[in-house]
Motif scaffolding. Structure first.
Motif, mmCIF file in Angstrom:
data_model
loop_
_atom_site.group_PDB
_atom_site.id
_atom_site.type_symbol
_atom_site.label_atom_id
_atom_site.label_comp_id
_atom_site.label_asym_id
_atom_site.label_seq_id
_atom_site.Cartn_x
_atom_site.Cartn_y
_atom_site.Cartn_z
ATOM 1 N N UNK A 1 -8.368 135.746 44.385
ATOM 2 C CA UNK A 1 -6.943 135.474 44.381
ATOM 3 C C UNK A 1 -6.638 134.414 43.325
ATOM 4 N N UNK A 2 -5.645 134.696 42.517
ATOM 5 C CA UNK A 2 -5.225 133.729 41.494
ATOM 6 C C UNK A 2 -3.711 133.586 41.525
ATOM 7 N N UNK A 3 -3.128 133.641 42.723
ATOM 8 C CA UNK A 3 -1.683 133.546 42.860
ATOM 9 C C UNK A 3 -1.198 132.112 42.685
ATOM 10 N N UNK A 4 0.037 132.006 42.191
ATOM 11 C CA UNK A 4 0.663 130.719 41.925
ATOM 12 C C UNK A 4 2.077 130.753 42.504
ATOM 13 N N UNK A 5 2.427 129.712 43.272
ATOM 14 C CA UNK A 5 3.777 129.582 43.818
ATOM 15 C C UNK A 5 4.332 128.247 43.352
ATOM 16 N N UNK A 6 5.481 128.302 42.713
ATOM 17 C CA UNK A 6 6.088 127.131 42.081
ATOM 18 C C UNK A 6 7.373 126.766 42.812
ATOM 19 N N UNK A 7 7.473 125.524 43.247
ATOM 20 C CA UNK A 7 8.711 125.004 43.822
ATOM 21 C C UNK A 7 9.247 123.918 42.906
ATOM 22 N N UNK A 8 10.516 124.041 42.548
ATOM 23 C CA UNK A 8 11.195 123.022 41.764
ATOM 24 C C UNK A 8 12.565 122.784 42.382
ATOM 25 N N UNK A 9 13.062 121.552 42.207
ATOM 26 C CA UNK A 9 14.360 121.207 42.769
ATOM 27 C C UNK A 9 14.758 119.817 42.329
ATOM 28 N N UNK A 10 16.058 119.547 42.307
ATOM 29 C CA UNK A 10 16.491 118.166 42.115
ATOM 30 C C UNK A 10 16.054 117.309 43.306
ATOM 31 N N UNK A 103 11.458 121.505 34.509
ATOM 32 C CA UNK A 103 10.867 121.851 33.215
ATOM 33 C C UNK A 103 9.418 122.308 33.416
ATOM 34 N N UNK A 104 8.668 121.584 34.245
ATOM 35 C CA UNK A 104 7.300 121.988 34.567
ATOM 36 C C UNK A 104 7.271 123.349 35.244
ATOM 37 N N UNK A 105 8.221 123.584 36.149
ATOM 38 C CA UNK A 105 8.290 124.876 36.841
ATOM 39 C C UNK A 105 8.517 126.029 35.887
ATOM 40 N N UNK A 106 9.450 125.858 34.964
ATOM 41 C CA UNK A 106 9.737 126.902 33.969
ATOM 42 C C UNK A 106 8.504 127.126 33.086
ATOM 43 N N UNK A 107 7.849 126.047 32.680
ATOM 44 C CA UNK A 107 6.667 126.174 31.813
ATOM 45 C C UNK A 107 5.510 126.870 32.526
ATOM 46 N N UNK A 108 5.282 126.535 33.789
ATOM 47 C CA UNK A 108 4.193 127.181 34.547
ATOM 48 C C UNK A 108 4.497 128.665 34.738
ATOM 49 N N UNK A 160 16.573 130.437 35.858
ATOM 50 C CA UNK A 160 15.269 130.723 35.244
ATOM 51 C C UNK A 160 14.178 130.934 36.307
ATOM 52 N N UNK A 161 14.543 130.865 37.584
ATOM 53 C CA UNK A 161 13.588 131.004 38.685
ATOM 54 C C UNK A 161 13.760 132.359 39.366
ATOM 55 N N UNK A 162 12.677 132.838 39.987
ATOM 56 C CA UNK A 162 12.697 134.140 40.652
ATOM 57 C C UNK A 162 13.600 134.134 41.882
ATOM 58 N N UNK A 163 13.576 133.030 42.627
ATOM 59 C CA UNK A 163 14.324 132.913 43.878
ATOM 60 C C UNK A 163 15.049 131.568 43.878
ATOM 61 N N UNK A 164 16.310 131.578 44.307
ATOM 62 C CA UNK A 164 17.063 130.336 44.491
ATOM 63 C C UNK A 164 17.418 130.230 45.968
ATOM 64 N N UNK A 165 17.043 129.107 46.572
ATOM 65 C CA UNK A 165 17.344 128.855 47.983
ATOM 66 C C UNK A 165 18.320 127.693 48.047
ATOM 67 N N UNK A 166 19.483 127.928 48.646
ATOM 68 C CA UNK A 166 20.454 126.858 48.860
ATOM 69 C C UNK A 166 20.138 126.246 50.227
ATOM 70 N N UNK A 167 19.724 124.996 50.224
ATOM 71 C CA UNK A 167 19.319 124.330 51.464
ATOM 72 C C UNK A 167 20.517 123.623 52.090
ATOM 73 N N UNK A 168 21.400 124.430 52.720
ATOM 74 C CA UNK A 168 22.502 123.816 53.467
ATOM 75 C C UNK A 168 22.200 123.815 54.953
ATOM 76 N N UNK A 169 21.246 124.641 55.380
ATOM 77 C CA UNK A 169 20.765 124.656 56.757
ATOM 78 C C UNK A 169 19.243 124.761 56.671
ATOM 79 N N UNK A 170 18.538 123.732 57.133
ATOM 80 C CA UNK A 170 17.085 123.661 56.937
ATOM 81 C C UNK A 170 16.360 124.858 57.541
ATOM 82 N N UNK A 171 16.694 125.256 58.758
ATOM 83 C CA UNK A 171 15.995 126.385 59.398
ATOM 84 C C UNK A 171 16.143 127.663 58.572
ATOM 85 N N UNK A 172 17.333 127.901 58.046
ATOM 86 C CA UNK A 172 17.574 129.082 57.207
ATOM 87 C C UNK A 172 16.771 128.974 55.915
ATOM 88 N N UNK A 173 16.765 127.795 55.300
ATOM 89 C CA UNK A 173 16.017 127.594 54.054
ATOM 90 C C UNK A 173 14.520 127.802 54.278
#
Length: 186
Positions: A1-10, A103-108, A160-173
């Motif tokens: 397995x060589x999968x990579x999961x990237x999380x970026x956020x303000x 920036x790191x997320x986009x580069x990875x 520039x990301x595959x998925x965007x999650x709006x964290x307005x409700x933590x359980x949903x996010x």
């Protein structure tokens, strides 16, 4: 397995909470420990929260091509991902989880393409983000305003990301993040 999961956020979006939740599940994920030349804060330990290097040592490692990616985030202060960290995680048979700036997320993502899932977490608004940062009680108002200004810039990278999650409700996010990661790992 060589999968990579990237999380970026303000800062203040809830990214670390989401990442820690996913790491607590039995998904075969392992956190990639970043390198930095800033000093440890509080109880932070070398090799646990970060790999801490002097500025000179960090620059020497850049020269030796030890990093997958790196960035001078503040003048004289570097952050980056050691190639050896990925090899350590893949050797254990796990998928690598990154918690990096946008920036790191986009580069990875550029490096790994379809082998990577990139997820951008954002607060519902800049005002909510400001309230969360104030509520933490860890930064001065000046520092909070710097983080908010940076967040406004960082939010321009969301598309520039595959998925965007709006964290307005933590359980949903949390549910959305888990669904995206499980779908990717299949």
């Amino acid at each position: 397995m060589k999968d990579v999961i990237i999380f970026s956020a303000p800062s203040g979006s809830g990214k670390s909470t989401i990442v820690n939740y996913l790491l607590s599940l039995d998904l075969g994920l392992e956190f990639s420990i970043s390198a930095t030349c800033r000093a440890p804060r509080g109880e932070e330990q070398h090799g646990k929260e970060y790999y801490f290097f002097s500025t000179d040592e960090f620059r020497q490692r850049i020269g030796k091509d030890d990093f997958l990616e790196w960035e001078e985030v503040y003048p004289g202060c570097y952050y980056g991902t050691l190639k050896s960290e990925l090899e350590r995680i893949w050797k254990a048979g796990h998928a690598v989880v990154f918690d990096v700036d946008v920036v790191g997320g986009v580069n990875i993502k550029k490096i790994f393409g379809d082998q990577a899932l990139s997820i951008f977490v954002k607060a519902p608004s800049v005002e909510v983000l400001r309230q969360r940062l104030v509520g933490r009680g860890t930064d001065s108002m000046e520092k909070i305003e710097q983080r908010v200004a940076k967040a406004e810039y960082e939010m321009t990278f969301a598309d520039k990301f595959d998925v965007v999650i709006v964290n307005d409700d933590l359980e949903t996010a949390l549910a959305e993040a888990e669904k995206a990661v499980r779908g990717f790992l299949k």
